[in-house]
Design a protein around this motif. Structure first.
Motif, PDB file in Angstrom:
ATOM      1  N   ASP A 109      16.871  52.672  12.464  1.00 25.92           N
ATOM      2  CA  ASP A 109      17.047  51.071  12.845  1.00 25.92           C
ATOM      3  C   ASP A 109      17.595  50.977  14.333  1.00 25.92           C
ATOM      4  N   ALA A 110      17.896  52.168  15.058  1.00 23.61           N
ATOM      5  CA  ALA A 110      18.161  52.055  16.420  1.00 23.61           C
ATOM      6  C   ALA A 110      18.064  53.634  17.010  1.00 23.61           C
ATOM      7  N   ARG A 123      28.616  47.879  19.071  1.00 24.98           N
ATOM      8  CA  ARG A 123      27.318  46.874  18.938  1.00 24.98           C
ATOM      9  C   ARG A 123      26.673  47.643  17.640  1.00 24.98           C
ATOM     10  N   PHE A 124      26.500  48.731  17.554  1.00 27.10           N
ATOM     11  CA  PHE A 124      25.748  49.185  16.393  1.00 27.10           C
ATOM     12  C   PHE A 124      26.513  48.995  15.275  1.00 27.10           C
ATOM     13  N   GLU A 126      28.630  46.691  14.637  1.00 27.40           N
ATOM     14  CA  GLU A 126      28.418  45.207  14.290  1.00 27.40           C
ATOM     15  C   GLU A 126      27.270  44.778  13.806  1.00 27.40           C
ATOM     16  N   ARG A 127      25.872  45.284  14.333  1.00 29.53           N
ATOM     17  CA  ARG A 127      24.850  44.805  14.084  1.00 29.53           C
ATOM     18  C   ARG A 127      24.256  45.789  12.618  1.00 29.53           C
ATOM     19  N   LEU A 128      24.689  46.701  12.484  1.00 27.32           N
ATOM     20  CA  LEU A 128      23.883  47.574  11.468  1.00 27.32           C
ATOM     21  C   LEU A 128      25.196  48.234  10.378  1.00 27.32           C
TER      22      LEU A 128
END
Length: 135
Positions: A109-110, A123-124, A126-128
């Motif tokens: 995913d990243a 950020r990871f 929150e996003r994933l």
């Protein structure tokens, strides 16, 4: 929201730093740590001593691991229909390496460079952390 986080890394110093950054980022979660690819897959598949392991909301996966490396772990994870949607951030040793891995494989995913900083972890998360893969 990341309730359960799995850190897959064989370097205790990197694990300690990641935990410090998670704390600094204010990410409150149950954190689970395994030190190689075989143990990661046992945890994810709830085998042996991991029979009661929770399903992670996010996996931080070091690329260079003993027994099974990140590439093997990620391939097995994505080929298992029960686990294919678990969000994974692959951790590389350099920016060039992360870009190369991203170009070679879209399975994660990243991709990020170790060591992760608090803002990047936030950020990871929150996003994933609360989302499942769509592909």
């Amino acid at each position: 929201m990341v309730r359960n986080l799995l850190i897959v890394d064989d370097n205790p110093a990197d694990v300690r730093y990641t935990v410090e950054m998670l704390n600094e980022a204010g990410i409150e979660s149950d954190r689970h740590v395994v030190g190689d690819g075989v143990e990661a897959l046992r945890f994810l598949r709830r085998r042996g001593e991991y029979a009661d392991a929770p399903r992670p909301d996010l996996v931080l996966l070091d690329w260079y691991l003993p027994r099974k490396d990140g590439r093997e772990v990620l391939a097995e994870l994505r080929s298992d229909e029960r686990l294919a949607d678990v969000p994974v951030v692959v951790l590389a040793g350099s920016r060039l390496e992360a870009e190369t891995l991203r170009a070679e494989s879209k399975a994660a995913d990243a991709y990020a460079v170790k060591p992760l900083e608090a803002d990047e972890l936030r950020r990871f998360a929150e996003r994933l952390g609360g989302a499942r893969r769509l592909a």
